[in-house]
Design an enzyme around this catalytic site. Structure first.
Site, PDB file in Angstrom:
ATOM      1  N   ASP A   6       0.840  -1.191   0.000  1.00  0.00           N
ATOM      2  CA  ASP A   6       0.000   0.000   0.000  1.00  0.00           C
ATOM      3  C   ASP A   6       0.878   1.244   0.000  1.00  0.00           C
ATOM      4  OD1 ASP A   6      -2.182  -1.651   0.183  1.00  0.00           O
ATOM      5  OD2 ASP A   6      -2.426  -1.384   2.347  1.00  0.00           O
ATOM      6  N   MET A   7       0.356   2.332  -0.560  1.00  0.00           N
ATOM      7  CA  MET A   7       1.125   3.575  -0.613  1.00  0.00           C
ATOM      8  C   MET A   7       1.631   3.977   0.771  1.00  0.00           C
ATOM      9  SD  MET A   7      -0.030   7.333  -2.062  1.00  0.00           S
ATOM     10  CE  MET A   7      -1.183   7.681  -0.741  1.00  0.00           C
TER      11      MET A   7
END
Length: 559
Positions: free
Chosen positions: A407-408
């Site tokens: 995930d970012m």
């Protein structure tokens, strides 16, 4: 008629020292403004003590309790006074209207609404369908048809077996005749055998005709009944669609310029032009519409969950959550046009100035330490990513090929293949789960055990992507092992081992009430905003794609 001054709530605490927000809240990613927190706490105190209505929120331990989303809207009145409006999503206590809360944008339950009459017609058709479907003759014909079809299959099978046996016997008789007879005697014998073959085929032919007629007679009787039912179903469907479209037109939303748009018009240009069920019934659109309609200026918004956690979604008592995407995003996009709104943080490149640290590189692969805030691959609005940076660093390789993602907001170890051969080998390792991964996470709360396992199947939330749901019925298996490292200031630091690789698996398994029931620090999707998401992919064990040597990489978390 709901008088706005009667629903306008003044603060019961001193607020003179609290600075007002410079812009309105971006409703899909926010930290509640201090005045919204005060308003929410005032509303929560009211919910705890009011006796005007009854609804089981599940706070007393009842298994059947139902929690609800509530919202508060900080506003300035036409006279310049600060206060707030309150709203709830959907219905509470089977009502659209409750004392102290803004009304729905359109009250379909009002006595004078067309909804009751139209719904009564649909209900009447529905009752007719149920009555016709309960007709004993319908059931008897369905059973008779099924029995006839079964009997025919068995009878046909028996006849075919007799034909096979007869064919074998005739073959032997034909062989015997050819060996022992000649002339007219042989011709008569062969002719008799041919007639027997034709006779057997005719038996099958007439058998099929007889059963086809019996089955057709029952089918025709059954079709008369089912066609009548289908006709009423079509009327019901047509009436439902008409009622739905009427409702879509009645839900009309203002913005600050008093521009008005219906649900139908709002969703028409989207990829899903039919508004989802419940669109327009959430707290945020109710609050904004009421404020715009009566000349109040919206300053900030916050929505919180009140009650027992639902089975699938991650919702915890008194926690703040952003507005949903599928229902509210198109509506609020219209309603907030013309207002100064906080920037969307998800459209900012959080890692523009952060280094992508390369830990290992050879002719087969590269292993990097991705900083929190950097995308693994390019997004819709942000092209900067670990992948694009490696493309620039390795312009002459076959890859880089994306093997897995983070995930970012998650930091830590990522491996990319530089050749097709390496990509095939690494992909195989991830698919077979021979790759070992260890994460470090910091949770909002103290876990009560030293280790444990979480087994909660998951799927995407179709109404609120990218959020994920726990779903026993349609979810894919998701398993996590965890170990407590230490407890710091009432927060738990854990090692986490994902045994499967579902989207947001570790975040959901921590935050869901059937998991650890405490979100990760900084998890804005499932908990509260902080400086960053405290989740780090710390350790990675893989086989080198060429030499097959087992390799271990580790980078300690910075939090």
């Amino acid at each position: 008629m709901h008088q706005p001054e009667q629903l306008f709530t003044r603060f019961n605490t001193q607020i003179d020292g609290v600075a007002l927000p410079e812009k309105f809240t971006f409703p899909f990613y926010y930290q509640p403004h201090p005045l919204c927190v005060l308003a929410a706490e005032q509303l929560q105190a009211h919910l705890s003590h009011q006796t005007d209505w009854q609804h089981d929120f599940g706070l007393t331990g009842h298994q059947d309790g139902i929690g609800k989303m509530f919202g508060v809207l900080l506003v300035r009145s036409p006279k310049g006074e600060l206060g707030f409006f309150s709203a709830f999503s959907g219905k509470i206590a089977d009502q659209n209207l409750l004392p102290g809360f803004v009304p729905p944008v359109f009250d379909m339950l009002a006595e004078e609404s067309f909804f009751h009459a139209d719904l009564a017609e649909i209900t009447k058709l529905n009752d007719q369908v149920k009555q016709l479907q309960a007709n004993p003759k319908l059931h008897a014909l369905q059973q008779q048809l099924a029995q006839y079809q079964c009997d025919y299959q068995q009878t046909e099978q028996t006849q075919r077996e007799l034909m096979i046996k007869g064919r074998a016997e005739r073959k032997q008789q034909r062989k015997h005749a050819e060996q022992n007879l000649a002339g007219d005697e042989l011709n008569l014998a062969l002719d008799d055998l041919a007639k027997q073959s034709v006779a057997e085929k005719n038996v099958l032919k007439y058998l099929k005709q007889e059963w086809d007629q019996k089955i057709a007679d029952v089918s025709n009787q059954l079709n008369e009944l089912t066609n009548h039912i289908d006709s009423i179903k079509q009327q019901r469907k047509h009436g439902s669609n008409q009622l739905q479209n009427k409702l879509f037109e009645q839900y009309r939303f203002y913005n600050i310029r008093k521009d008005e748009k219906s649900l139908k018009a709002i969703f028409a240009p989207t990829t899903s032009p039919t508004p989802p069920a419940g669109a327009g019934e959430c707290a945020a659109p109710k609050l904004l519409h009421f404020a715009f309609k009566h000349g109040y200026t919206p300053l900030a918004l916050a929505e919180f969950w009140w009650g027992v956690s639902p089975k699938s979604e991650i919702r915890q008592h008194k926690q703040y959550y952003p507005s949903c995407n599928s229902k509210c995003q198109p509506i609020l996009g219209h309603m907030l046009s013309g207002m100064e709104v906080d920037d969307n943080p998800l459209e900012e490149n959080w890692a523009e100035d952060k280094e992508l640290q390369i830990l290992y590189s050879d002719d087969a692969m590269v292993v990097v330490n991705k900083p929190s805030g950097l995308l693994s691959v390019p997004g819709k609005t942000i092209s900067d990513s670990a992948y694009t940076r490696l493309q620039a660093l390795y312009p002459d390789v076959e890859g880089p090929f994306v093997i897995h993602r983070l995930d970012m907001a998650t930091s830590g170890l990522l491996v990319f293949a530089l050749t097709r051969r390496a990509n095939k080998s690494l992909q195989k390792q991830f698919i077979s789960r021979s790759v070992k991964k260890r994460y470090v996470a910091l949770l909002e709360g103290e876990v009560s055990a030293q280790s444990g396992d979480i087994d909660l199947p998951m799927r995407g939330d179709p109404e609120d992507r990218p959020r994920q749901l726990v779903c026993e019925q349609h979810g894919k298996p998701a398993k996590t092992h965890w170990q407590l490292i230490e407890t710091i200031d009432k927060r738990s630091k854990l090692y986490m081992y994902p045994l499967t690789g579902r989207t947001h698996q570790l975040r959901v398994h921590c935050a869901h009430h059937l998991g650890l029931n405490m979100p990760m620090v900084g998890d804005v999707l499932y908990g509260n905003k902080a400086d960053r998401l405290h989740l780090h992919a710390e350790r990675l064990e893989i086989d080198h794609p060429y030499s097959k040597e087992r390799m271990t990489f580790q980078v300690d978390a910075e939090f």
